[in-house]
Design a protein around this motif. Structure first.
Motif, mmCIF file in Angstrom:
data_model
loop_
_atom_site.group_PDB
_atom_site.id
_atom_site.type_symbol
_atom_site.label_atom_id
_atom_site.label_comp_id
_atom_site.label_asym_id
_atom_site.label_seq_id
_atom_site.Cartn_x
_atom_site.Cartn_y
_atom_site.Cartn_z
ATOM 1 N N ASP A 33 0.840 -1.199 0.000
ATOM 2 C CA ASP A 33 0.000 0.000 0.000
ATOM 3 C C ASP A 33 0.880 1.257 0.000
ATOM 4 O OD1 ASP A 33 -2.281 1.544 0.055
ATOM 5 O OD2 ASP A 33 -2.501 1.434 2.240
ATOM 6 N N PRO A 34 1.623 1.483 -1.070
ATOM 7 C CA PRO A 34 2.523 2.641 -1.107
ATOM 8 C C PRO A 34 1.748 3.954 -1.154
ATOM 9 C CG PRO A 34 2.403 1.644 -3.265
ATOM 10 C CD PRO A 34 1.642 0.732 -2.333
ATOM 11 N N ASP A 35 2.389 4.984 -0.639
ATOM 12 C CA ASP A 35 1.758 6.310 -0.632
ATOM 13 C C ASP A 35 2.176 7.133 -1.841
ATOM 14 O OD1 ASP A 35 0.281 8.518 0.736
ATOM 15 O OD2 ASP A 35 2.276 9.442 0.735
ATOM 16 N N TYR A 36 3.430 6.957 -2.298
ATOM 17 C CA TYR A 36 3.970 7.781 -3.378
ATOM 18 C C TYR A 36 4.730 6.896 -4.345
ATOM 19 C CZ TYR A 36 6.576 11.731 -5.504
ATOM 20 O OH TYR A 36 7.135 12.654 -6.362
ATOM 21 N N VAL A 37 4.292 6.880 -5.602
ATOM 22 C CA VAL A 37 4.861 6.017 -6.638
ATOM 23 C C VAL A 37 5.292 6.891 -7.810
ATOM 24 C CG1 VAL A 37 4.405 4.116 -8.246
ATOM 25 C CG2 VAL A 37 3.402 4.075 -5.943
ATOM 26 N N LEU A 51 0.249 1.727 -13.065
ATOM 27 C CA LEU A 51 0.675 1.867 -11.667
ATOM 28 C C LEU A 51 -0.462 2.435 -10.818
ATOM 29 C CD1 LEU A 51 4.254 3.379 -12.199
ATOM 30 C CD2 LEU A 51 3.650 0.982 -11.807
ATOM 31 N N ALA A 52 -1.185 3.399 -11.362
ATOM 32 C CA ALA A 52 -2.311 3.979 -10.631
ATOM 33 C C ALA A 52 -3.427 2.960 -10.430
ATOM 34 C CB ALA A 52 -2.834 5.207 -11.385
ATOM 35 N N ARG A 53 -3.614 2.079 -11.404
ATOM 36 C CA ARG A 53 -4.632 1.041 -11.247
ATOM 37 C C ARG A 53 -4.210 0.007 -10.206
ATOM 38 N NH1 ARG A 53 -6.245 2.349 -16.612
ATOM 39 N NH2 ARG A 53 -4.402 1.445 -17.603
ATOM 40 N N ARG A 54 -2.931 -0.315 -10.159
ATOM 41 C CA ARG A 54 -2.470 -1.302 -9.175
ATOM 42 C C ARG A 54 -2.539 -0.734 -7.766
ATOM 43 N NH1 ARG A 54 2.992 -5.065 -8.833
ATOM 44 N NH2 ARG A 54 2.784 -5.516 -6.615
ATOM 45 N N TRP A 55 -2.163 0.543 -7.605
ATOM 46 C CA TRP A 55 -2.155 1.162 -6.281
ATOM 47 C C TRP A 55 -3.068 2.396 -6.299
ATOM 48 C CZ3 TRP A 55 3.234 0.122 -7.941
ATOM 49 C CH2 TRP A 55 3.743 -1.062 -7.389
ATOM 50 N N PRO A 56 -4.382 2.190 -6.261
ATOM 51 C CA PRO A 56 -5.331 3.299 -6.438
ATOM 52 C C PRO A 56 -5.292 4.351 -5.331
ATOM 53 C CG PRO A 56 -6.469 1.277 -5.788
ATOM 54 C CD PRO A 56 -5.064 0.891 -6.095
ATOM 55 N N ALA A 78 -6.363 9.809 -17.335
ATOM 56 C CA ALA A 78 -5.690 9.002 -16.313
ATOM 57 C C ALA A 78 -5.422 9.839 -15.067
ATOM 58 C CB ALA A 78 -4.373 8.457 -16.865
ATOM 59 N N ALA A 79 -5.241 9.144 -13.944
ATOM 60 C CA ALA A 79 -5.033 9.806 -12.665
ATOM 61 C C ALA A 79 -3.630 10.369 -12.457
ATOM 62 C CB ALA A 79 -5.358 8.833 -11.528
ATOM 63 N N PRO A 80 -2.564 9.771 -12.998
ATOM 64 C CA PRO A 80 -1.216 10.255 -12.673
ATOM 65 C C PRO A 80 -0.981 11.698 -13.102
ATOM 66 C CG PRO A 80 -1.122 8.089 -13.690
ATOM 67 C CD PRO A 80 -2.518 8.569 -13.848
ATOM 68 N N ARG A 81 -0.027 12.319 -12.405
ATOM 69 C CA ARG A 81 0.440 13.654 -12.795
ATOM 70 C C ARG A 81 1.703 13.479 -13.617
ATOM 71 N NH1 ARG A 81 3.787 17.886 -10.448
ATOM 72 N NH2 ARG A 81 4.402 16.457 -8.790
ATOM 73 N N PHE A 82 1.786 14.173 -14.754
ATOM 74 C CA PHE A 82 2.912 14.025 -15.669
ATOM 75 C C PHE A 82 3.679 15.337 -15.778
ATOM 76 C CE2 PHE A 82 -0.164 10.833 -17.178
ATOM 77 C CZ PHE A 82 0.622 9.700 -17.111
ATOM 78 N N THR A 83 5.013 15.242 -15.700
ATOM 79 C CA THR A 83 5.859 16.424 -15.795
ATOM 80 C C THR A 83 7.066 16.137 -16.688
ATOM 81 O OG1 THR A 83 7.099 15.780 -13.809
ATOM 82 C CG2 THR A 83 5.204 17.244 -13.498
#
Length: 258
Positions: A33-37, A51-56, A78-83
């Motif tokens: 249950d990671p907090d930051y990936v 990754l967001a689907r595995r660790w929602p 998608a949920a991730p933030r991209f930079t």
């Protein structure tokens, strides 16, 4: 590191073959249950979304040095933030629970230093997982080097030789020996590539990555001539079968827990 090594559209032609190592790498990461990936070198973002689907419940971030790739990633629903960021200089503002890097570090000569910095950036018990191509000595790359050094191209491309961009799995096992656990292995996939009639599938494969630094140095007419000559060499090195063109591809995997 070049900002636009990858061509998003060309790279995506064999998305299934290119994504398989990612899932096999991720299967060895036992974070519950990671907090930051973080996906370091996320490309066009589709795998970051996995990754967001595995660790929602995690905050998932992807970064890449290619603005073209990040533009495509940001268009995803998608949920991730991209930079846009470079793996050689990126540093998180807080400890990371999981860092994943899929087929990126082979472009970074100083990647061993980067790996050590990433381990430092992990939270206690955090995970680092990366895979890199280990096919520098494959016929495809040997053909590229030989053509660059041929009389017709040596004046423009004779200096092209990246050496051995990555080490064997055992080298990374030694590098990360201070971690609580390290899993390192190698796999040679035999992809069966298809291509539209009249196109060479191996040329299509390498055009998305390995050829980018070379083609960027050539005029359009030169690039067309170079790729035509390279396709002839590939046809000899990788003969087509009735079912497609077999393309062996070796990859190196490492998973470590801090």
């Amino acid at each position: 590191m070049s900002r636009d090594i990858w061509d998003p559209d060309v790279y995506g032609r064999y998305a299934g073959e290119r994504s398989r190592p990612f899932f096999e790498l991720l299967a060895r990461v036992a974070a519950d249950d990671p907090d930051y990936v973080v996906d370091a070198g996320c490309g066009s973002g589709e795998l970051t979304s996995e990754l967001a689907r595995r660790w929602p419940r995690a905050t998932v971030e992807g970064f890449d040095s290619s603005p073209a790739m990040i533009t495509k990633a940001r268009a995803l629903d998608a949920a991730p933030r991209f930079t846009v960021a470079d793996v050689t200089t990126w540093h998180p503002d807080r400890p990371v629970d999981v860092i994943v890097s899929n087929a990126v570090l082979q472009w970074v000569p100083e990647h061993r230093d980067v790996i050590e910095r990433w381990i430092t950036a992990l939270s206690p018990g955090g995970w680092l997982a990366f895979q890199v191509p280990g096919n520098h000595d494959a016929p495809s790359h040997a053909a590229i080097r030989a053509l660059c050094g041929s009389p017709a191209w040596s004046d423009r491309l004779g200096d092209y030789d990246r050496g051995a961009p990555v080490g064997p799995a055992t080298e990374y096992l030694d590098l990360l020996g201070g971690c609580s656990r390290v899993d390192a292995w190698e796999t040679t996939y035999v992809h069966v590539l298809d291509a539209p009639k009249g196109e060479n599938p191996v040329l299509n494969w390498v055009s998305g990555t390995a050829l980018r630094p070379i083609l960027d140095r050539l005029r359009p007419d030169e690039a067309k001539r170079f790729t035509a000559e390279l396709a002839e060499r590939f046809e000899e090195a990788y003969p087509a079968r009735d079912f497609g063109t077999p393309f062996p591809f070796r990859r190196i995997f490492v998973v470590a827990q801090k």
